[in-house]
Design an enzyme around this catalytic site. Sequence first.
Site, mmCIF file in Angstrom:
data_model
loop_
_atom_site.group_PDB
_atom_site.id
_atom_site.type_symbol
_atom_site.label_atom_id
_atom_site.label_comp_id
_atom_site.label_asym_id
_atom_site.label_seq_id
_atom_site.Cartn_x
_atom_site.Cartn_y
_atom_site.Cartn_z
ATOM 1 N N GLY A 1 34.753 43.215 46.481
ATOM 2 C CA GLY A 1 36.040 43.572 45.899
ATOM 3 C C GLY A 1 35.911 44.102 44.487
ATOM 4 O O GLY A 1 36.757 44.873 44.025
ATOM 5 N N ALA A 2 34.838 43.709 43.794
ATOM 6 C CA ALA A 2 34.641 44.195 42.428
ATOM 7 C C ALA A 2 34.399 45.699 42.408
ATOM 8 O O ALA A 2 34.719 46.373 41.429
ATOM 9 C CB ALA A 2 33.478 43.457 41.778
#
Length: 501
Positions: A399-400
């Site tokens: 998700g980063a």
Amino acid sequence: MDKLSELRKQAVFGDPKRIDKQHLRNKLSARERVDLLLDKDSFVEYDQMVVHRCVDFGMDKHKHPGDGLVSGHGYVNGRLVFLYSFDFTVGGGTLSETVAEKICKVQEKAMDVGAPIIGLNDSGGARIQEGVQSLGGYADIFHRNVMASGVVPQLSMIMGPCAGGAVYSPALTDFIFMVKNTSYMFVTGPEVVKAVTNEDVDMEGLGGAKVHSSKSGVSHFQLENDVEALMFLRSFLSFLPQSNRERTPIKPTADSENREVPVLDKFVPEDPNRPYDMRTIIKLVSDDEYFLEVQPDYAKNIIVGFGRLGGETVGYIGNQPQSLAGVLDRLSSMKAARFIRFCDAFNIPIVTFEDVPGYLPGVNEEHNGIITHGAKILYAYSEATVPKITIITRKSYGGAYCVMNSKHLRGDYNYAWPTGEIAVMGAKGACEIIFRGNKNIEEEIKNYEDKFANPLIAAQRGFIDEILTPRNTRKRLISDLKVLKTKNQQVPWKKHGNIPL
């Protein structure tokens, strides 16, 4: 005329004995601070003859011209600023109804003409003899802080006590500077803390510069003394525009726009778990290799600050592999999000250097709201309409990857160095899930690394614009920023968004 001259003398020179006491505390007087901050002979004072209106508790016998606040406008390096400076030698610098009116006048004029507001805080808080009038004065100031937010830069220099409700005006401004050993910020002081919670703490331990710069994140900078703080503030202002209607000032440089940085070609270690200093990369690509880091002692796993490219201010954001491997957590997300929103409000392009293994796992992070706080940086990047450029130097996992100004969040130019790794997760973790129970796990990890531990697939899908030779990073950034200078990106009409606070 004689009376007027006497009042002016009293306002300007004050009480020598009290000023001497101020100096013994290693603090300058209110006027000394103004004179040191501003260009020589540029200060124009407002309301020098104003006195308070309180007649209770014998206050009618204690009136001083200016009523404990020096306010007006002047110039810093030839650029207009509006400012006010609390005078601790007059009534402990406490805030009366008239002091609040003086501050509000400065705030309103700054918004009208479009120039930064600077508050030099050294105050004992509300003037208790005035009661609710003083409290109402604080509320008037707070409201104008909010109205000025995103309109003109607001800077707060804490140079003495700042306690109780008084802390919320600096908290509403863009940047807070604190002086070591002489400045304190807290909602309730040590005595109240002791009475309510039975905790023993002194003023420095409760709300000193070190605490707020490294633990709470309230302060953005801590400086050694008044002189260093004011000189630093003069330099800091050179990175900012006058208002949201203007661009940042251009600083001429002899540093060539076409300068290559060969050392970057081998800068990222071959071992993916070996740390390196992202600050060095930022400095090497910047004009004159100068980078001014903001909040350097807080949430060290992410770096934010100002530099210049081609003479123009940019806001840098970078994951820091030297701290927690550059992972995102709730504190780093909040730190970065606030900085992104400042840059977006004041037309400052954002350059992101990315090396992030994902969000920090753990019970503590989950229970302390990593979902909500982690969404702040996502929201800030996504809503920003200034030029946004990202360079992936190594890891971009999970998700980063999405959050750190990916192409999907309207990143204008997204690059990866050949060392970039763009994947859902690291090879070992991914293979242990995909090939659970497989005896040839090491071989599968090697195959996974060959396929995903590089930026090629992302480039083939158009998620990154180019696999960039590291030595050319400075040249490409400056070239792209020239293209994006006239960027005009529209957003759907709304009263305001609802950022996850």
